[in-house]
Structures are given as C-alpha cells and as structure tokens.
Design a protein around this motif. Sequence first.
Motif, PDB file in Angstrom:
ATOM      1  N   PHE A   1       0.824  -1.213   0.000  1.00 38.42           N
ATOM      2  CA  PHE A   1       0.000   0.000   0.000  1.00 38.42           C
ATOM      3  C   PHE A   1       0.861   1.267   0.000  1.00 38.42           C
ATOM      4  CE2 PHE A   1      -3.023  -2.876   2.527  1.00 38.42           C
ATOM      5  CZ  PHE A   1      -3.758  -3.231   1.396  1.00 38.42           C
ATOM      6  N   PRO A   2       1.708   1.450  -1.003  1.00 40.40           N
ATOM      7  CA  PRO A   2       2.641   2.580  -0.998  1.00 40.40           C
ATOM      8  C   PRO A   2       1.977   3.943  -1.151  1.00 40.40           C
ATOM      9  CG  PRO A   2       2.688   1.481  -3.139  1.00 40.40           C
ATOM     10  CD  PRO A   2       1.856   0.626  -2.234  1.00 40.40           C
ATOM     11  N   ASP A   3       0.745   3.976  -1.662  1.00 39.90           N
ATOM     12  CA  ASP A   3       0.062   5.255  -1.877  1.00 39.90           C
ATOM     13  C   ASP A   3      -0.821   5.652  -0.700  1.00 39.90           C
ATOM     14  OD1 ASP A   3       1.253   5.324  -4.357  1.00 39.90           O
ATOM     15  OD2 ASP A   3      -0.477   4.490  -5.411  1.00 39.90           O
ATOM     16  N   SER A   4      -0.659   4.983   0.428  1.00 43.38           N
ATOM     17  CA  SER A   4      -1.440   5.303   1.621  1.00 43.38           C
ATOM     18  C   SER A   4      -1.054   6.674   2.166  1.00 43.38           C
ATOM     19  CB  SER A   4      -1.226   4.243   2.711  1.00 43.38           C
ATOM     20  OG  SER A   4      -1.639   2.963   2.277  1.00 43.38           O
ATOM     21  N   ASP A   5      -1.835   7.154   3.101  1.00 44.66           N
ATOM     22  CA  ASP A   5      -1.547   8.416   3.777  1.00 44.66           C
ATOM     23  C   ASP A   5      -0.067   8.483   4.165  1.00 44.66           C
ATOM     24  OD1 ASP A   5      -2.677  10.826   5.458  1.00 44.66           O
ATOM     25  OD2 ASP A   5      -1.388   9.686   6.822  1.00 44.66           O
ATOM     26  N   GLU A   6       0.576   9.581   3.833  1.00 46.43           N
ATOM     27  CA  GLU A   6       2.024   9.701   4.033  1.00 46.43           C
ATOM     28  C   GLU A   6       2.440   9.487   5.486  1.00 46.43           C
ATOM     29  OE1 GLU A   6       3.908  13.192   2.616  1.00 46.43           O
ATOM     30  OE2 GLU A   6       3.830  12.580   0.510  1.00 46.43           O
ATOM     31  N   LEU A   7       1.615   9.942   6.423  1.00 45.01           N
ATOM     32  CA  LEU A   7       1.987   9.822   7.829  1.00 45.01           C
ATOM     33  C   LEU A   7       2.073   8.353   8.252  1.00 45.01           C
ATOM     34  CD1 LEU A   7       2.701  11.278  10.402  1.00 45.01           C
ATOM     35  CD2 LEU A   7       0.262  11.418  10.958  1.00 45.01           C
ATOM     36  N   ILE A   8       1.147   7.532   7.753  1.00 44.84           N
ATOM     37  CA  ILE A   8       1.199   6.103   8.075  1.00 44.84           C
ATOM     38  C   ILE A   8       2.461   5.479   7.485  1.00 44.84           C
ATOM     39  CG2 ILE A   8       0.096   3.865   7.668  1.00 44.84           C
ATOM     40  CD1 ILE A   8      -2.574   5.171   7.845  1.00 44.84           C
ATOM     41  N   ILE A   9       2.741   5.792   6.234  1.00 40.86           N
ATOM     42  CA  ILE A   9       3.938   5.249   5.589  1.00 40.86           C
ATOM     43  C   ILE A   9       5.189   5.654   6.368  1.00 40.86           C
ATOM     44  CG2 ILE A   9       5.367   5.299   3.524  1.00 40.86           C
ATOM     45  CD1 ILE A   9       2.849   3.675   3.149  1.00 40.86           C
ATOM     46  N   GLN A  10       5.266   6.926   6.740  1.00 39.46           N
ATOM     47  CA  GLN A  10       6.432   7.395   7.485  1.00 39.46           C
ATOM     48  C   GLN A  10       6.564   6.677   8.826  1.00 39.46           C
ATOM     49  OE1 GLN A  10       6.603  11.745   7.699  1.00 39.46           O
ATOM     50  NE2 GLN A  10       5.575  11.858   5.716  1.00 39.46           N
ATOM     51  N   ASN A  11       5.442   6.537   9.540  1.00 38.94           N
ATOM     52  CA  ASN A  11       5.483   5.882  10.849  1.00 38.94           C
ATOM     53  C   ASN A  11       5.890   4.416  10.733  1.00 38.94           C
ATOM     54  OD1 ASN A  11       4.764   8.179  12.227  1.00 38.94           O
ATOM     55  ND2 ASN A  11       2.588   7.711  12.267  1.00 38.94           N
ATOM     56  N   PHE A  12       5.420   3.752   9.671  1.00 38.80           N
ATOM     57  CA  PHE A  12       5.753   2.341   9.510  1.00 38.80           C
ATOM     58  C   PHE A  12       7.212   2.170   9.062  1.00 38.80           C
ATOM     59  CE2 PHE A  12       1.322   0.208   8.991  1.00 38.80           C
ATOM     60  CZ  PHE A  12       0.955   0.731  10.223  1.00 38.80           C
ATOM     61  N   MET A  13       7.704   3.091   8.246  1.00 39.21           N
ATOM     62  CA  MET A  13       9.127   3.048   7.884  1.00 39.21           C
ATOM     63  C   MET A  13       9.989   3.267   9.129  1.00 39.21           C
ATOM     64  SD  MET A  13       9.170   5.184   4.258  1.00 39.21           S
ATOM     65  CE  MET A  13      10.964   5.025   4.043  1.00 39.21           C
ATOM     66  N   LEU A  14       9.563   4.201   9.969  1.00 46.93           N
ATOM     67  CA  LEU A  14      10.279   4.470  11.204  1.00 46.93           C
ATOM     68  C   LEU A  14      10.254   3.257  12.125  1.00 46.93           C
ATOM     69  CD1 LEU A  14       9.992   7.809  13.167  1.00 46.93           C
ATOM     70  CD2 LEU A  14      10.194   5.632  14.344  1.00 46.93           C
ATOM     71  N   ALA A  15       9.076   2.598  12.223  1.00 47.22           N
ATOM     72  CA  ALA A  15       8.938   1.428  13.089  1.00 47.22           C
ATOM     73  C   ALA A  15       9.840   0.287  12.622  1.00 47.22           C
ATOM     74  CB  ALA A  15       7.480   0.967  13.110  1.00 47.22           C
ATOM     75  N   GLU A  16       9.945   0.115  11.297  1.00 52.36           N
ATOM     76  CA  GLU A  16      10.809  -0.939  10.767  1.00 52.36           C
ATOM     77  C   GLU A  16      12.274  -0.652  11.101  1.00 52.36           C
ATOM     78  OE1 GLU A  16      11.953  -3.158   6.539  1.00 52.36           O
ATOM     79  OE2 GLU A  16      10.628  -1.402   6.532  1.00 52.36           O
ATOM     80  N   ALA A  17      12.705   0.590  10.883  1.00 49.20           N
ATOM     81  CA  ALA A  17      14.097   0.956  11.174  1.00 49.20           C
ATOM     82  C   ALA A  17      14.392   0.805  12.665  1.00 49.20           C
ATOM     83  CB  ALA A  17      14.351   2.390  10.722  1.00 49.20           C
TER      84      ALA A  17
END
Length: 359
Positions: free
Chosen positions: A264-280
């Motif tokens: 779901f790469p086109d999801s709300d940017e804030l969710i994408i950012q938070n999930f990228m942060l959580a993975e890192a």
Amino acid sequence: MSSKPGRNDPCPCGSGNKYKRCCLDKKNNEYFELSNKKVPEFKMPQISPLAMMRIEQKMMRNPVEFAKFKKELDKIGRTEEIRDFISKSWNLDKIKIMSTEDIIGKLGCMNIRFDIEDFKEKAQEYISATDLSEDYYYTQDFHAEGLDEDFIFLAIIELWDRIIPEHGNVEMIDNFMQDGYDYLEKKETETAIEKWEKAWNLILTLVPPDIKSVEEADEYIPGMTQSIYNWCQDFEMELHNASVTNDSFFWKRIKFCNVFCRIFPDSDELIIQNFMLAEADSYASIDDFPTADRLFKELVNSYPDNVWGYINWGDIYAFECHKSANFEKAREIYKLALECGDEIEVVKKRLESLNKRLI
C-alpha cells in the motif's frame, strides 16, 4: 412477504441509492440515536448492520459494559426500550449455538431457499457473506418481520464459516479483528496478535493487487466494524508492545511494516512514514545497526521534513544502554533535525543532554 422495500430496491426517500445503502441504516440506527432536542451534542454515527450487531453482542456478553451504556440511556428515558431491542436482536453468538440443520430449517420457515451446493457455487463470486445475502437471499420472497430479518444475513455468515471455511471473506477478517481486540482487553497480547496476523493475511488475499493504498482497501472492503486504516496502526503498536518482553515480535513488526509499505505505498504519508520508522527502529532493537542506518537514511531522504525520523535515528546512538551508543554520531543526527523547524525544543533537550555526557 415483507411489504417493506427490498435491500436492493431504490430507496423510497428518492435519493437514488439502493435502500440498503441509504435509509435502511438510518432505520437500524434509530434505536441507538439520542434525541437531538435533549442532547444536541451527541448523535450516534451511521454504522453497518455488522458493526451494529457487534455492539449489541458486546452488550449481551458484558453486563458491565451494558451498565455503562445504561447510564446514558437513563438520561433520555429509553432504557427499557433499547434493553428489549438488544435482548431480542439476532447476533452471531445466538446463531453459533444452533446446528447447521436448524439454521437451514429456520431459513426455510422464512421461505428462504437454501441449497448447500448452490450456496457453494454462488459464494465463489463474492468476498462478503453479507453482500451474497443481500443479492441472493434477501431478493427472495422471504417471510420475516422486525428483528427476524437480520437472521438471514447472520445465518449466511455462519453457514459460510461452516461450509466453506477455506474460502476467506470480509466477515472472517472482521471476526479476527474483533477477537484480537477482545483478547487485548483480557491482557492476552500474544493471542490477540495471532488473531490479527490471520486478519492481515486474509486482507492480503482478498484485496486485489491494483489497489495501492489502505484507503482504497477500505473502500473495496466496506462494512466492517473497524476500518483497516485504523486497525493497521493498532496492529503495529501492539507488535511493538509485545516486543518489549519477547524479541521475536520485532521480526513480526518488521515484516508487517515492510509488507504494508510495499503493498500500500500510496497510503496516507503519515502512516507510511510511521511504519518506515517502526521498521528501522525494530532493526536497531535487535542490534542490526547497519540495516537500521540504511532504513533511517531512506526515511529522511524520502521525507526530509519528518523531524521524528531524525530524532528516532539519533536516539539509537544517544543512550548508554544501547550497544551502539555513540554520542558524537547522535549529535550529528540531532543537528540535522534542527533544520526541519519542528519540535525544536525536543531536539535541543536531547542535544543538551548529549553535551553534558560528552563533557
């Protein structure tokens, strides 16, 4: 035969929508809607029949929960009316204790023709038992009055679960989601996550690959008690909470966040950012700092205005309890955060703390 408009008939209000998508929900909700004259600031939102059933079912399961709700009802003088409505309403708990023969028999008494082989064939065209019931069973010349009408779609949900459990559907996702929330209330986090992993796997199975955002997924799978948009954020948070006592959940968190951002790469940017942060952050927590560094760099390069990307990146080097403690590196990253212009005080406090340690 029911004299009311069918669920798929044009709504009599003249909106141009089908009855099931318009005034049917308003009719269902009128039992739970408080008088605007008495309490103008409160009005129950429009909810799907499945979601409303969950509310009623939860009240029946939990007298304490109903007691809280009763206090609100006492204010408007409709306690007995709604208590009676809830006790007489059909829900999945009531239907689950019935045998398959009894369920099919009751449908027959309502003049609903149900053939197992025909049902299996029809279900192949659907991902929702509720939609199948509306398109095929509610369009029959059924005999049902009042609350008995809800028995039909709930029966189809239960029969689907018994007859073709290998064919996932929307209601199964909803069941796994709600079971997970129930286990969280009982502080059984690991069991809740097991349920939510099943819900996630079904979502990945049912949502077609051309859907690229969680918002679109919610439009494709409507009518659940909880939106995928909200639930997925709860899932990530609970994976983090579970990892505090069990490191294996860091890997589950990594996998979930990675797959979400890829699917779901086109999801709300804030969710994408938070999930990228959580993975890192999860990679840092399992001491894989090269991978954590790479992912944090990808995050801040893709979203240079996300100050928390820099703050969380600096945090993995800023504390002595971390194997990677490196105050100089942490300070360099925090200084980059100052350029974002947000959360300046948070960054300054971290820099002050680092400077004291360096001195």
